[in-house]
Design a protein around this motif. Structure first.
Motif, PDB file in Angstrom:
ATOM      1  N   ARG A 198     -47.984  44.108  47.017  1.00  0.00           N
ATOM      2  CA  ARG A 198     -48.413  43.433  47.872  1.00  0.00           C
ATOM      3  C   ARG A 198     -46.668  42.717  48.434  1.00  0.00           C
ATOM      4  O   ARG A 198     -46.202  42.140  47.640  1.00  0.00           O
ATOM      5  N   LYS A 199     -46.770  43.049  49.968  1.00  0.00           N
ATOM      6  CA  LYS A 199     -45.615  42.353  50.412  1.00  0.00           C
ATOM      7  C   LYS A 199     -46.124  42.055  51.537  1.00  0.00           C
ATOM      8  O   LYS A 199     -46.977  42.175  52.199  1.00  0.00           O
ATOM      9  N   SER A 200     -45.459  40.900  52.100  1.00  0.00           N
ATOM     10  CA  SER A 200     -46.345  40.161  53.887  1.00  0.00           C
ATOM     11  C   SER A 200     -45.494  41.269  54.771  1.00  0.00           C
ATOM     12  O   SER A 200     -44.775  41.664  55.182  1.00  0.00           O
TER      13      SER A 200
ATOM     14  N   ARG B 140     -45.196  43.245  58.660  1.00  0.00           N
ATOM     15  CA  ARG B 140     -45.657  42.218  60.157  1.00  0.00           C
ATOM     16  C   ARG B 140     -45.323  43.675  60.709  1.00  0.00           C
ATOM     17  O   ARG B 140     -46.006  42.635  62.199  1.00  0.00           O
TER      18      ARG B 140
ATOM     19  N   GLY C  38     -45.452  31.058  63.409  1.00  0.00           N
ATOM     20  CA  GLY C  38     -44.508  31.518  62.446  1.00  0.00           C
ATOM     21  C   GLY C  38     -45.069  33.395  63.271  1.00  0.00           C
ATOM     22  O   GLY C  38     -44.661  33.903  62.195  1.00  0.00           O
TER      23      GLY C  38
ATOM     24  N   PHE D 124     -42.896  39.551  66.324  1.00  0.00           N
ATOM     25  CA  PHE D 124     -44.191  40.147  66.301  1.00  0.00           C
ATOM     26  C   PHE D 124     -45.349  40.400  66.414  1.00  0.00           C
ATOM     27  O   PHE D 124     -46.203  40.741  66.245  1.00  0.00           O
TER      28      PHE D 124
ATOM     29  N   PRO E 226     -50.165  36.529  55.851  1.00  0.00           N
ATOM     30  CA  PRO E 226     -50.545  35.430  56.046  1.00  0.00           C
ATOM     31  C   PRO E 226     -49.564  34.617  57.264  1.00  0.00           C
ATOM     32  O   PRO E 226     -48.410  34.474  57.203  1.00  0.00           O
ATOM     33  N   LEU E 227     -50.425  34.466  58.068  1.00  0.00           N
ATOM     34  CA  LEU E 227     -49.470  33.356  58.596  1.00  0.00           C
ATOM     35  C   LEU E 227     -50.056  31.516  58.893  1.00  0.00           C
ATOM     36  O   LEU E 227     -51.123  31.747  59.032  1.00  0.00           O
TER      37      LEU E 227
ATOM     38  N   LEU F 196     -56.045  29.089  57.199  1.00  0.00           N
ATOM     39  CA  LEU F 196     -55.029  30.475  57.243  1.00  0.00           C
ATOM     40  C   LEU F 196     -55.273  30.988  58.492  1.00  0.00           C
ATOM     41  O   LEU F 196     -56.704  31.754  58.775  1.00  0.00           O
TER      42      LEU F 196
ATOM     43  N   ALA G 151     -39.327  42.057  54.267  1.00  0.00           N
ATOM     44  CA  ALA G 151     -38.224  40.896  53.819  1.00  0.00           C
ATOM     45  C   ALA G 151     -38.427  40.914  52.371  1.00  0.00           C
ATOM     46  O   ALA G 151     -39.707  41.059  50.986  1.00  0.00           O
TER      47      ALA G 151
ATOM     48  N   SER H 216     -37.579  38.392  50.006  1.00  0.00           N
ATOM     49  CA  SER H 216     -38.391  37.107  49.559  1.00  0.00           C
ATOM     50  C   SER H 216     -37.891  36.931  47.629  1.00  0.00           C
ATOM     51  O   SER H 216     -39.427  36.991  47.158  1.00  0.00           O
TER      52      SER H 216
ATOM     53  N   ARG I 232     -37.789  35.309  44.540  1.00  0.00           N
ATOM     54  CA  ARG I 232     -38.781  34.216  43.811  1.00  0.00           C
ATOM     55  C   ARG I 232     -38.528  33.752  43.114  1.00  0.00           C
ATOM     56  O   ARG I 232     -36.525  34.235  41.865  1.00  0.00           O
TER      57      ARG I 232
HETATM   58  C1  LIG Z   1     -49.817  29.605  53.226  1.00  0.00           C
HETATM   59  C2  LIG Z   1     -48.102  31.189  54.543  1.00  0.00           C
HETATM   60  C3  LIG Z   1     -47.922  30.350  55.740  1.00  0.00           C
HETATM   61  C4  LIG Z   1     -47.377  31.596  55.970  1.00  0.00           C
HETATM   62  N1  LIG Z   1     -46.709  32.029  56.900  1.00  0.00           N
HETATM   63  C5  LIG Z   1     -46.188  33.094  58.130  1.00  0.00           C
HETATM   64  C6  LIG Z   1     -46.204  32.744  59.023  1.00  0.00           C
HETATM   65  O1  LIG Z   1     -46.120  32.162  59.843  1.00  0.00           O
HETATM   66  N2  LIG Z   1     -45.279  33.930  59.447  1.00  0.00           N
HETATM   67  C7  LIG Z   1     -44.757  34.598  58.940  1.00  0.00           C
HETATM   68  O2  LIG Z   1     -43.755  35.287  59.095  1.00  0.00           O
HETATM   69  N3  LIG Z   1     -44.822  34.829  57.273  1.00  0.00           N
HETATM   70  C8  LIG Z   1     -45.807  33.848  56.571  1.00  0.00           C
HETATM   71  N4  LIG Z   1     -46.009  33.745  55.338  1.00  0.00           N
HETATM   72  C9  LIG Z   1     -45.377  35.319  55.101  1.00  0.00           C
HETATM   73  C10 LIG Z   1     -44.385  33.947  53.676  1.00  0.00           C
HETATM   74  O3  LIG Z   1     -43.029  34.495  54.584  1.00  0.00           O
HETATM   75  C11 LIG Z   1     -44.544  35.071  52.421  1.00  0.00           C
HETATM   76  O4  LIG Z   1     -45.688  34.777  52.088  1.00  0.00           O
HETATM   77  C12 LIG Z   1     -42.981  35.014  51.796  1.00  0.00           C
HETATM   78  O5  LIG Z   1     -41.841  34.905  52.233  1.00  0.00           O
HETATM   79  C13 LIG Z   1     -42.968  36.176  50.251  1.00  0.00           C
HETATM   80  O6  LIG Z   1     -42.331  37.278  50.714  1.00  0.00           O
HETATM   81  P1  LIG Z   1     -43.441  38.739  50.142  1.00  0.00           P
HETATM   82  O7  LIG Z   1     -45.469  37.773  51.268  1.00  0.00           O
HETATM   83  O8  LIG Z   1     -43.335  39.908  51.307  1.00  0.00           O
HETATM   84  O9  LIG Z   1     -44.074  38.555  49.004  1.00  0.00           O
HETATM   85  C14 LIG Z   1     -47.215  32.461  54.762  1.00  0.00           C
HETATM   86  C15 LIG Z   1     -46.902  32.900  53.877  1.00  0.00           C
HETATM   87  C16 LIG Z   1     -48.313  32.337  53.559  1.00  0.00           C
HETATM   88  C17 LIG Z   1     -48.547  32.052  51.745  1.00  0.00           C
END
Ligand SMILES: Cc1cc2nc3c(=O)[nH]c(=O)nc-3n(C[C@H](O)[C@H](O)[C@H](O)COP(=O)(O)O)c2cc1C
Length: 355
Positions: free
Chosen positions: A190-192, A194, A246, A250, A300-301, A327, A341, A343, A345
């Protein structure tokens, strides 16, 4: 007017002035104001007396508490309380040295509540679970006027139980090495994301599955003070995607979104005011991992503490008075050419400490 000033002075010049102002303001805050506030009792309360952000949270808490207590007094439908009380009974039942009688302070309330709920929805696993747990409670507890009165009420309604499934006894699931391994794979995968495939919105049946898996997350006394508002209508997505700060850069890529909505009126206690954030976040993580397991990507945003933004979502999604987004989650199928990204840890020695 703002646009005219921007044109005359130039965007860069104005941004520069603002940045300088904010840096100066922060210096005054950490250098002078905050140290004073920390030294004087109640000074932070006065300092933030007119804060819109704290103010709107407090107002919501007052309304939510009022709503909760009113429901309790009028003995109207309160599934949050039912889940909590039945869960407390479950905990009493599984104790190693189970007491011969317990729950006297809430057993009558629980069966009365169940009675009012059965009248409105009797085809419901929550009701069946409540009936099964109450049955077990009455089987193993000793006589007591309060318990016996509750049993009398229960006897009039227990026939409404309506399912072949039984809830309990309580069994520890077998430890399965394979499951642990697959979780590691899932968590790493799992990765964020966008950037999503356009015009390819995941089917609702998959989203429903993910929501059911999300609900398996633990929640305080099983109250589950959250819901998932899934937005897959393109017009609505367009309006929602620009709201979290955030998504700059995108927001146009977002094809579907979920607003995780917390519910404040689930407890009368001020010390429980963060339940919806804690429980909602735990469920959100389950939800995102569930999506991943179904091949659906998510991001997540951040949802800010901002009354105006709350009100916009409240209007768009017709949220209730004691509900607020906690959220946002963008979801869809990851675009093949989209980048992730990294990211990095924190290393283990910064993450954990024993004792
Ligand atoms: C509560 C929360 C809010 C976040 N808000 C944003 C956001 O507004 N925009 C964004 O691009 N990423 C957002 N993220 C994603 C984080 O940037 C991302 O989870 C973190 O860098 C770790 O990367 P990964 O999820 O790819 O492993 C958010 C994550 C969390 C948990």
């Amino acid at each position: 007017m703002k646009a005219l000033i921007r044109n005359i002075l130039g965007e860069e010049f104005i941004n520069d002035i603002f940045q300088k102002y904010f840096r100066w303001k922060e210096k005054v805050q950490y250098g002078i104001i905050y140290p004073i506030l920390l030294k004087i009792p109640f000074a932070p309360n006065f300092y933030f007396l007119f804060s819109k952000s704290f103010g709107s949270e407090m107002k919501m808490f007052v309304g939510a508490r009022m709503d909760y207590i009113k429901k309790q007094h009028h003995k109207t439908e309160n599934l949050f309380l039912l889940r909590r009380n039945i869960h407390r009974l479950e905990k009493g039942l599984i104790m190693k040295n189970r007491r011969k009688i317990f729950a006297l302070d809430y057993i009558e309330e629980t069966v009365t509540l169940l009675k009012s709920l059965i009248a409105s929805k009797n085809d419901n696993d929550q009701i069946n679970w409540a009936c099964d747990i109450l049955n077990q409670y009455f089987e193993v507890t000793d006589a007591h006027p309060k318990r016996d009165n509750a049993l009398k009420i229960f006897s009039t309604i227990s026939a409404n139980r309506n399912s072949d499934r039984s809830f309990g006894p309580f069994i520890v699931p077998e430890n399965n090495k394979e499951d642990q391994y697959s979780f590691a794979v899932l968590a790493k995968k799992r990765k964020s994301v966008r950037f999503f495939e356009p015009n390819n919105i995941p089917e609702r049946s998959l989203m429903d599955k993910a929501v059911e898996l999300a609900a398996l997350a633990p929640s305080s006394c099983n109250r589950q003070p959250f819901s998932f508002r899934i937005v897959d209508n393109p017009e609505l997505v367009k309006k929602m995607a620009v709201l979290p700060g955030g998504t700059k850069g995108f927001s146009d890529e977002i094809v579907a979104m979920v607003a995780v909505v917390g519910q404040m009126n689930v407890s009368p206690s001020i010390s429980d005011r963060h339940l919806m954030y804690i429980d909602g976040s735990l469920a959100s993580m389950n939800f995102m991992l569930a999506l991943e397991s179904l091949g659906i990507a998510s991001c997540p945003l951040n949802w800010p503490e901002d009354k105006n933004k709350d009100n916009k979502v409240r209007a768009l999604l017709s949220l209730g008075d004691f509900e607020r987004p906690i959220l946002m989650i963008a979801y869809g199928y990851a675009a093949k050419d989209g980048k992730l990204a990294y990211s990095v840890r924190k290393p283990l020695d910064q993450l954990r400490r024993y004792n």
